[in-house]
Motif scaffolding. Structure first.
Motif, PDB file in Angstrom:
ATOM      1  N   ARG A 270       0.550  -1.333  -0.127  1.00 16.41           N
ATOM      2  CA  ARG A 270      -0.432  -0.253  -0.067  1.00 16.41           C
ATOM      3  C   ARG A 270       0.750   1.105  -0.231  1.00 16.41           C
ATOM      4  O   ARG A 270       0.831   2.064  -0.406  1.00 16.41           O
ATOM      5  CB  ARG A 270      -0.957  -0.227   1.279  1.00 16.41           C
ATOM      6  N   SER A 271       2.053   1.511   0.674  1.00 17.40           N
ATOM      7  CA  SER A 271       2.732   2.265   1.317  1.00 17.40           C
ATOM      8  C   SER A 271       3.654   2.460  -0.368  1.00 17.40           C
ATOM      9  O   SER A 271       3.982   4.400  -0.738  1.00 17.40           O
ATOM     10  CB  SER A 271       3.549   2.531   2.199  1.00 17.40           C
ATOM     11  N   VAL A 272       4.314   1.497  -0.643  1.00 13.30           N
ATOM     12  CA  VAL A 272       5.212   2.100  -2.024  1.00 13.30           C
ATOM     13  C   VAL A 272       4.060   2.296  -3.171  1.00 13.30           C
ATOM     14  O   VAL A 272       4.762   3.091  -4.066  1.00 13.30           O
ATOM     15  CB  VAL A 272       5.562   0.668  -2.011  1.00 13.30           C
ATOM     16  N   TYR A 273       3.078   1.707  -3.279  1.00 13.92           N
ATOM     17  CA  TYR A 273       2.419   1.698  -4.371  1.00 13.92           C
ATOM     18  C   TYR A 273       1.146   2.481  -4.546  1.00 13.92           C
ATOM     19  O   TYR A 273       0.815   2.935  -5.250  1.00 13.92           O
ATOM     20  CB  TYR A 273       1.771   0.287  -5.088  1.00 13.92           C
ATOM     21  N   GLY A 274       1.394   3.118  -2.994  1.00 16.79           N
ATOM     22  CA  GLY A 274      -0.049   4.453  -2.992  1.00 16.79           C
ATOM     23  C   GLY A 274      -1.132   3.791  -3.201  1.00 16.79           C
ATOM     24  O   GLY A 274      -2.100   4.009  -4.422  1.00 16.79           O
TER      25      GLY A 274
END
Length: 276
Positions: A270-274
């Motif tokens: 979730r964080s890396v790919y937004g």
């Protein structure tokens, strides 16, 4: 739970050069959204990242449409553009204007298949990668162990681009060899803008005789050098079906992840790919 790496394809629609040969015959058939939904639902997966399979931007157009129609199952698409083209930025803007274009989260090229060992560091490729960074997208690294040194040089040159290493650079699990893979992975992990996918490992082991104990040392090393906050789970379905079912891959990943499962199975992706 997020599956950060899977594919869809239809050999009746286009050619997949990497899928030739008798060994890959079992997966040389169509895999679509309905089947993905059944597999993910049974395994408790609620969101996925759909990843390119060929160097064809039309596939990316199609994947974005699939994501738009998936009712929230496909949360992101890692597509393909010609990184060496002079208009990479324009092409990325075109993709984002399509139905589902807001779900484009990254770009990937099958660098592992390039005969030139220095392809990834070509000035034209680096220029394309800068356009990916400027668009706020992630770049997925599909590279093999001998390509990791060149990969590091590019990663160092582009600190503003988030990189994700697919399949942990495909460690030689079947042979039991640990080096030079382990050292190369540790060197790449020193760059904080690189994350790693805990994916595709069952097909790097013996397809018919693999055991969790054979895969475990490689997984431990991935976690040791990247840390859970930079590791994300991916099924590599349907490729994984050569060695294991979707549910078997999910179960194996859970068994081999002792800490920070929230990060590995959701938070990192979730964080890396937004992802939404």
């Amino acid at each position: 739970m997020i599956d950060s790496h899977h594919h869809l394809w239809d050999p009746a629609r286009r050619a997949y050069p990497w899928m030739s040969g008798e060994a890959l015959a079992p997966i040389r058939r169509a895999y679509g959204l309905a089947e993905l939904r059944r597999e993910t639902s049974a395994a408790g997966v609620t969101g996925t990242v759909l990843v390119q399979t060929v160097g064809d931007v039309i596939e990316t157009d199609e994947f974005l449409a699939v994501a738009a129609e998936s009712e929230g199952l496909v949360r992101g698409v890692v597509g393909w553009v010609d990184l060496t083209a002079p208009d990479v930025g324009d092409e990325l803007a075109r993709l984002r204007s399509l139905p589902g274009g807001d779900l484009l989260v990254g770009i990937r090229h099958q660098v592992q298949d390039e005969p030139d060992p220095l392809w990834f560091s070509r000035p034209s490729v680096v220029r394309g990668l800068r356009a990916v960074a400027a668009a706020g997208l992630v770049y997925d690294l599909l590279v093999l162990v001998p390509q990791l040194a060149v990969t590091r040089s590019v990663v160092e040159e582009l600190p503003d681009l988030r990189f994700v290493l697919d399949h942990a650079a495909k460690p030689p699990i079947a042979s039991g060899q640990f080096e030079p893979w382990a050292g190369e992975i540790a060197a790449l992990a020193k760059y904080p803008h690189v994350s790693c996918k805990f994916s595709g490992l069952v097909t790097e082991a013996s397809w018919t005789t693999w055991t969790p104990d054979q895969i475990s040392p490689y997984v431990r090393h991935i976690f040791d050098v990247f840390g859970p906050s930079r590791v994300m789970f991916g099924s590599d379905w349907p490729v994984c079906e050569l060695a294991a079912t979707y549910e078997q891959v999910v179960s194996l990943a859970r068994d081999l992840t002792s800490t920070d499962q929230d990060a590995v199975f959701s938070g990192t992706a979730r964080s890396v790919y937004g992802l939404r």
